[in-house]
Design a protein around this motif. Sequence first.
Motif, PDB file in Angstrom:
ATOM      1  N   ALA A 255     105.391 -29.241  44.611  1.00  0.00           N
ATOM      2  CA  ALA A 255     105.824 -29.024  43.016  1.00  0.00           C
ATOM      3  C   ALA A 255     104.801 -28.134  42.321  1.00  0.00           C
ATOM      4  N   VAL A 256     103.390 -28.467  42.842  1.00  0.00           N
ATOM      5  CA  VAL A 256     102.620 -27.343  42.031  1.00  0.00           C
ATOM      6  C   VAL A 256     102.763 -25.984  42.546  1.00  0.00           C
ATOM      7  N   CYS A 257     103.086 -25.715  43.498  1.00  0.00           N
ATOM      8  CA  CYS A 257     103.492 -24.328  44.115  1.00  0.00           C
ATOM      9  C   CYS A 257     104.740 -23.835  43.444  1.00  0.00           C
ATOM     10  N   ILE A 258     105.603 -24.433  43.102  1.00  0.00           N
ATOM     11  CA  ILE A 258     106.978 -24.263  42.645  1.00  0.00           C
ATOM     12  C   ILE A 258     106.436 -24.125  40.979  1.00  0.00           C
ATOM     13  N   PHE A 259     105.715 -24.888  40.428  1.00  0.00           N
ATOM     14  CA  PHE A 259     105.332 -24.760  39.105  1.00  0.00           C
ATOM     15  C   PHE A 259     104.693 -23.519  38.882  1.00  0.00           C
ATOM     16  N   PHE A 260     103.799 -22.864  39.798  1.00  0.00           N
ATOM     17  CA  PHE A 260     103.259 -21.652  39.446  1.00  0.00           C
ATOM     18  C   PHE A 260     104.190 -20.699  39.805  1.00  0.00           C
ATOM     19  N   PHE A 261     105.029 -20.590  40.984  1.00  0.00           N
ATOM     20  CA  PHE A 261     105.811 -19.470  41.557  1.00  0.00           C
ATOM     21  C   PHE A 261     106.814 -19.092  40.462  1.00  0.00           C
ATOM     22  N   ILE A 262     107.313 -20.010  39.681  1.00  0.00           N
ATOM     23  CA  ILE A 262     108.345 -19.491  38.799  1.00  0.00           C
ATOM     24  C   ILE A 262     107.859 -18.730  37.561  1.00  0.00           C
ATOM     25  N   PRO A 263     106.825 -18.960  36.902  1.00  0.00           N
ATOM     26  CA  PRO A 263     106.299 -18.065  35.748  1.00  0.00           C
ATOM     27  C   PRO A 263     105.817 -16.868  36.471  1.00  0.00           C
ATOM     28  N   ILE A 264     105.112 -16.832  37.592  1.00  0.00           N
ATOM     29  CA  ILE A 264     104.878 -15.660  38.132  1.00  0.00           C
ATOM     30  C   ILE A 264     105.919 -14.644  38.510  1.00  0.00           C
ATOM     31  N   SER A 265     106.725 -15.298  39.134  1.00  0.00           N
ATOM     32  CA  SER A 265     108.034 -14.477  39.319  1.00  0.00           C
ATOM     33  C   SER A 265     108.545 -13.846  38.225  1.00  0.00           C
ATOM     34  N   ILE A 266     108.800 -14.631  37.244  1.00  0.00           N
ATOM     35  CA  ILE A 266     109.324 -14.145  35.795  1.00  0.00           C
ATOM     36  C   ILE A 266     108.527 -12.925  35.397  1.00  0.00           C
ATOM     37  N   CYS A 267     107.332 -13.217  35.194  1.00  0.00           N
ATOM     38  CA  CYS A 267     106.491 -12.136  34.710  1.00  0.00           C
ATOM     39  C   CYS A 267     106.449 -10.915  35.900  1.00  0.00           C
ATOM     40  N   LEU A 268     106.614 -10.936  36.671  1.00  0.00           N
ATOM     41  CA  LEU A 268     106.553  -9.938  37.968  1.00  0.00           C
ATOM     42  C   LEU A 268     107.857  -8.980  37.639  1.00  0.00           C
ATOM     43  N   PHE A 269     109.013  -9.579  37.348  1.00  0.00           N
ATOM     44  CA  PHE A 269     110.221  -8.972  37.096  1.00  0.00           C
ATOM     45  C   PHE A 269     110.172  -8.175  35.677  1.00  0.00           C
ATOM     46  N   TYR A 270     109.538  -9.006  34.853  1.00  0.00           N
ATOM     47  CA  TYR A 270     109.573  -8.563  33.545  1.00  0.00           C
ATOM     48  C   TYR A 270     108.705  -7.182  33.198  1.00  0.00           C
ATOM     49  N   PHE A 271     107.723  -7.315  33.783  1.00  0.00           N
ATOM     50  CA  PHE A 271     106.649  -6.148  33.917  1.00  0.00           C
ATOM     51  C   PHE A 271     107.102  -5.015  34.782  1.00  0.00           C
ATOM     52  N   ALA A 272     107.682  -5.389  35.739  1.00  0.00           N
ATOM     53  CA  ALA A 272     108.323  -4.362  36.595  1.00  0.00           C
ATOM     54  C   ALA A 272     109.485  -3.548  35.927  1.00  0.00           C
ATOM     55  N   ALA A 273     110.093  -4.024  34.991  1.00  0.00           N
ATOM     56  CA  ALA A 273     111.203  -3.542  34.335  1.00  0.00           C
ATOM     57  C   ALA A 273     110.732  -2.777  33.072  1.00  0.00           C
ATOM     58  N   LYS A 274     109.836  -3.527  32.203  1.00  0.00           N
ATOM     59  CA  LYS A 274     109.308  -2.985  30.897  1.00  0.00           C
ATOM     60  C   LYS A 274     108.324  -1.424  31.388  1.00  0.00           C
ATOM     61  N   TYR A 275     107.715  -1.589  32.498  1.00  0.00           N
ATOM     62  CA  TYR A 275     106.661  -0.572  32.739  1.00  0.00           C
ATOM     63  C   TYR A 275     107.237   0.410  33.842  1.00  0.00           C
ATOM     64  N   ARG A 276     108.690   0.403  34.022  1.00  0.00           N
ATOM     65  CA  ARG A 276     109.039   1.396  34.853  1.00  0.00           C
ATOM     66  C   ARG A 276     109.194   2.700  34.594  1.00  0.00           C
ATOM     67  N   LYS A 277     108.842   3.689  35.574  1.00  0.00           N
ATOM     68  CA  LYS A 277     108.660   5.211  34.992  1.00  0.00           C
ATOM     69  C   LYS A 277     110.167   5.629  34.836  1.00  0.00           C
ATOM     70  N   PRO A 278     110.365   6.214  33.871  1.00  0.00           N
ATOM     71  CA  PRO A 278     111.747   6.823  33.666  1.00  0.00           C
ATOM     72  C   PRO A 278     112.093   7.795  34.587  1.00  0.00           C
ATOM     73  N   LYS A 279     113.435   7.931  34.863  1.00  0.00           N
ATOM     74  CA  LYS A 279     113.872   8.856  36.006  1.00  0.00           C
ATOM     75  C   LYS A 279     113.362  10.304  35.576  1.00  0.00           C
ATOM     76  N   GLY A 280     112.768  11.113  36.398  1.00  0.00           N
ATOM     77  CA  GLY A 280     112.555  12.510  36.282  1.00  0.00           C
ATOM     78  C   GLY A 280     111.322  12.647  35.327  1.00  0.00           C
ATOM     79  N   ALA A 281     110.639  11.782  35.045  1.00  0.00           N
ATOM     80  CA  ALA A 281     109.569  11.607  34.535  1.00  0.00           C
ATOM     81  C   ALA A 281     108.345  12.257  35.320  1.00  0.00           C
ATOM     82  N   LYS A 282     107.341  13.068  34.938  1.00  0.00           N
ATOM     83  CA  LYS A 282     106.270  13.329  35.878  1.00  0.00           C
ATOM     84  C   LYS A 282     105.330  12.252  36.262  1.00  0.00           C
ATOM     85  N   ALA A 283     104.761  11.793  37.184  1.00  0.00           N
ATOM     86  CA  ALA A 283     103.613  11.115  37.444  1.00  0.00           C
ATOM     87  C   ALA A 283     102.391  11.362  36.946  1.00  0.00           C
TER      88      ALA A 283
END
Length: 83
Positions: A41-69
């Motif tokens: 239960a403790v593992c699931i309790f922490f896994f869910i918000p961490i996964s949500i944050c992971l996908f949120y930040f991955a989408a938010k800070y994604r480099k636009p297509k064609g932008a230079k690194a």
Amino acid sequence: MAMLPAAFSLLSDYTEDYAWFPDSASTFAADSDWLYYAITAVCIFFFIPISICLFYFAAKYRKPKGAKAESQVSHNTPIELLW
């Protein structure tokens, strides 16, 4: 492909009376089971918000297509040596 239904019928023999744990073989088995469920239960309790944050930040800070690194590297030699 003819063996596929036969394989599933063999697997169903093992899943009919499936339980997380077998029948208790000691007087303290319930305490061990409770600890397992609590840790799960403790593992699931922490896994869910961490996964949500992971996908949120991955989408938010994604480099636009064609932008230079851009280089974000900065060095601090004393800190790196200390680490």
